[in-house]
Design an enzyme around this catalytic site. Sequence first.
Site, short mmCIF file in Angstrom:
data_model
loop_
_atom_site.label_atom_id
_atom_site.label_comp_id
_atom_site.label_asym_id
_atom_site.label_seq_id
_atom_site.Cartn_x
_atom_site.Cartn_y
_atom_site.Cartn_z
N ASP A 1 0.87 -1.18 0.00
CA ASP A 1 0.00 0.00 0.00
C ASP A 1 0.91 1.23 0.00
OD1 ASP A 1 -3.25 0.23 0.90
OD2 ASP A 1 -2.05 2.07 0.88
N GLU B 1 -14.55 -9.71 -7.10
CA GLU B 1 -14.77 -10.17 -5.72
C GLU B 1 -16.25 -10.02 -5.38
OE1 GLU B 1 -15.55 -8.19 -3.00
OE2 GLU B 1 -15.53 -6.25 -4.02
N LYS C 1 -19.75 -9.18 -12.31
CA LYS C 1 -19.68 -8.40 -11.07
C LYS C 1 -20.76 -7.31 -11.05
CE LYS C 1 -18.17 -6.24 -7.45
NZ LYS C 1 -18.19 -6.76 -6.12
N CYS D 1 -20.51 0.04 -2.45
CA CYS D 1 -20.49 -0.71 -3.72
C CYS D 1 -21.75 -0.58 -4.56
CB CYS D 1 -20.24 -2.18 -3.43
SG CYS D 1 -18.72 -2.42 -2.52
N LYS E 1 -22.37 2.87 -6.28
CA LYS E 1 -21.25 3.19 -7.17
C LYS E 1 -21.25 2.28 -8.40
CE LYS E 1 -17.15 1.47 -5.90
NZ LYS E 1 -16.56 0.58 -6.90
N LYS F 1 -24.92 -0.86 7.47
CA LYS F 1 -25.55 -2.14 7.84
C LYS F 1 -24.85 -2.60 9.13
CE LYS F 1 -22.41 -5.19 5.33
NZ LYS F 1 -22.27 -6.31 4.43
C1 UGA Z 1 -22.13 -5.89 -1.60
C2 UGA Z 1 -22.43 -7.30 -2.16
O1 UGA Z 1 -23.34 -7.98 -1.30
C3 UGA Z 1 -21.14 -8.13 -2.28
O2 UGA Z 1 -21.42 -9.36 -2.90
C4 UGA Z 1 -20.14 -7.34 -3.14
O3 UGA Z 1 -18.90 -8.03 -3.26
C5 UGA Z 1 -19.89 -6.00 -2.50
O4 UGA Z 1 -21.14 -5.27 -2.41
C6 UGA Z 1 -18.91 -5.24 -3.36
O5 UGA Z 1 -19.20 -5.00 -4.54
O6 UGA Z 1 -17.79 -4.99 -2.90
P1 UGA Z 1 -21.79 -4.88 0.85
O7 UGA Z 1 -21.85 -3.54 0.19
O8 UGA Z 1 -20.70 -5.16 1.82
O9 UGA Z 1 -21.68 -6.05 -0.27
O10 UGA Z 1 -23.15 -5.06 1.63
P2 UGA Z 1 -24.49 -5.93 1.59
O11 UGA Z 1 -24.47 -6.85 2.75
O12 UGA Z 1 -24.78 -6.50 0.27
O13 UGA Z 1 -25.57 -4.78 1.90
C7 UGA Z 1 -25.74 -3.64 1.05
C8 UGA Z 1 -26.88 -2.78 1.54
O14 UGA Z 1 -28.13 -3.46 1.35
C9 UGA Z 1 -26.83 -2.44 3.04
O15 UGA Z 1 -27.19 -1.11 3.24
C10 UGA Z 1 -27.86 -3.39 3.67
O16 UGA Z 1 -28.40 -2.90 4.85
C11 UGA Z 1 -28.90 -3.42 2.55
N1 UGA Z 1 -29.77 -4.64 2.61
C12 UGA Z 1 -29.24 -5.87 2.37
C13 UGA Z 1 -31.13 -4.48 2.82
O17 UGA Z 1 -31.64 -3.34 2.99
N2 UGA Z 1 -31.93 -5.60 2.83
C14 UGA Z 1 -31.42 -6.84 2.62
O18 UGA Z 1 -32.22 -7.81 2.59
C15 UGA Z 1 -30.05 -6.98 2.38
#
Ligand code: UGA
Length: 430
Positions: A26, A146, A202, A258, A261, A318
């Site tokens: 890094d 990923e 992705k 993610c 974006k 979350k």
């Molecule tokens: C997300 C994807 O789930 C991953 O597979 C991916 O690799 C990642 O983006 C990325 O592109 O790097 P992440 O952003 O860490 O992962 O979070 P999630 O757990 O998917 O949640 C995203 C948002 O959706 C959060 O605000 C969560 O609260 C919301 N959410 C999720 C809901 O409102 N309801 C649900 O049923 C699930």
Amino acid sequence: MIGTGYVGLVTGVCFAELGHSVTCLDIDKEKIEELKSGISPIFEEGMEELLPKNIREGRISFTTHYAEAIPGADLVFLCVQTPSGEYGKADLSYVYSAVRECVTHIDEYTVIVNKSTCPVGTVRTIKELINEIVPEKECDVASNPEFLAEGVAIHDFLEPDRIIVGVDSSRAEKVLREAYAPLIDKGSVFLATIPQSAELMKYASNSFLAMKLSFINEIADFCELVGADVNEVAYGMGLDKRIGTRYLKASIGFGGSCFGKDVRALIHRGEEEGYEFKMIKALIAVNNTRYLTTINKLKKHLGNLKGKTIAVLGLAYKAGTDDTRDSQSLRIVFELLANGAQVQAFDPRAMEHFKKTFARANEIIFSTTALETADSADALLILTEWNEFKELDLTALKTKMSGTLIVDGRNILDRKIVESAGFTYEGIGR
Ligand code: UGA
């Protein structure tokens, strides 16, 4: 690993855990010094244990020098940020500068693997760039998107639904297959395809998940109009295996670094090809105004919010993370302040990030416990589904608050129990 953010660090530590020899690079010297002493800059379940363990056992090291990290490497993973640039276009400047820095140090056949989320066609552009700078070097370029979700990233890496690689050389595929062999041997699906397909998988995956979320949020709003319960509707829908129950929890809207974006970047990439993603644009539009449903619920009961005290529980986008990037809490708190409300807030992990990134943080009273946040509040908002908010002491809360309204933006409380404790309950879609 080039880059020690969520993706680079988790991937590096997990590859070390699988038995490989990993060097993480890094350009941030402070971060590297901390990592060398086993301190992780991110909060991630399992990291506190695996990072020091793999340092101790000599499988992972950290550096700021490309000359130390690259020579002798079979694989170089690009794990740098690709922020949203103008009009949502993915800004690839960090990716290209990492490529430029690393290729001059390649000494033998190396596979350069792009793990950063980059638009379709980036593998081809990286190849062209390498051919311009060091045409004599022996290397292949691959895409390996990923699918890690924050908070459960280590679990997601070690037990993936699928491993996808986009390659156009069988030699590169073989090296990647060997790297992932411990996971493949345990039954993980390894899918090798052409780079364009891998890159699009992705974006299509994140857009599809985000679409499910906006879809159920729209259904939730309609449930409120017709007296249905979105939790039951989602459960009933999800029993159909073609639909599935996951990513159907209605909420204040999705956040995180993610989904928003990547969806915007896909729309932009479409425009570059003269193509319009109508459905994907709609999912973003639904999410962009989602925060208003929470604000309107407050206004319905409290009228004008000016001078009202609102307790906010949850700032992370979350549960399970200290990350506040693109969190709906940012929008909701901003709107509360814009309406003249006094905000008292608490999050078990994310308060430091929130304070650093929210421009009007000095106008907020931060508390150290959920109960203290509710002191003299006219209403309480639950914005993140932390376990401790599921177990609020309602009797103590009742005496602390001056009002009786609870807006449960994550549907984590039981309406009957909350109402029998003397509160007015507003959930999402029920
Ligand atoms: C997300 C994807 O789930 C991953 O597979 C991916 O690799 C990642 O983006 C990325 O592109 O790097 P992440 O952003 O860490 O992962 O979070 P999630 O757990 O998917 O949640 C995203 C948002 O959706 C959060 O605000 C969560 O609260 C919301 N959410 C999720 C809901 O409102 N309801 C649900 O049923 C699930």
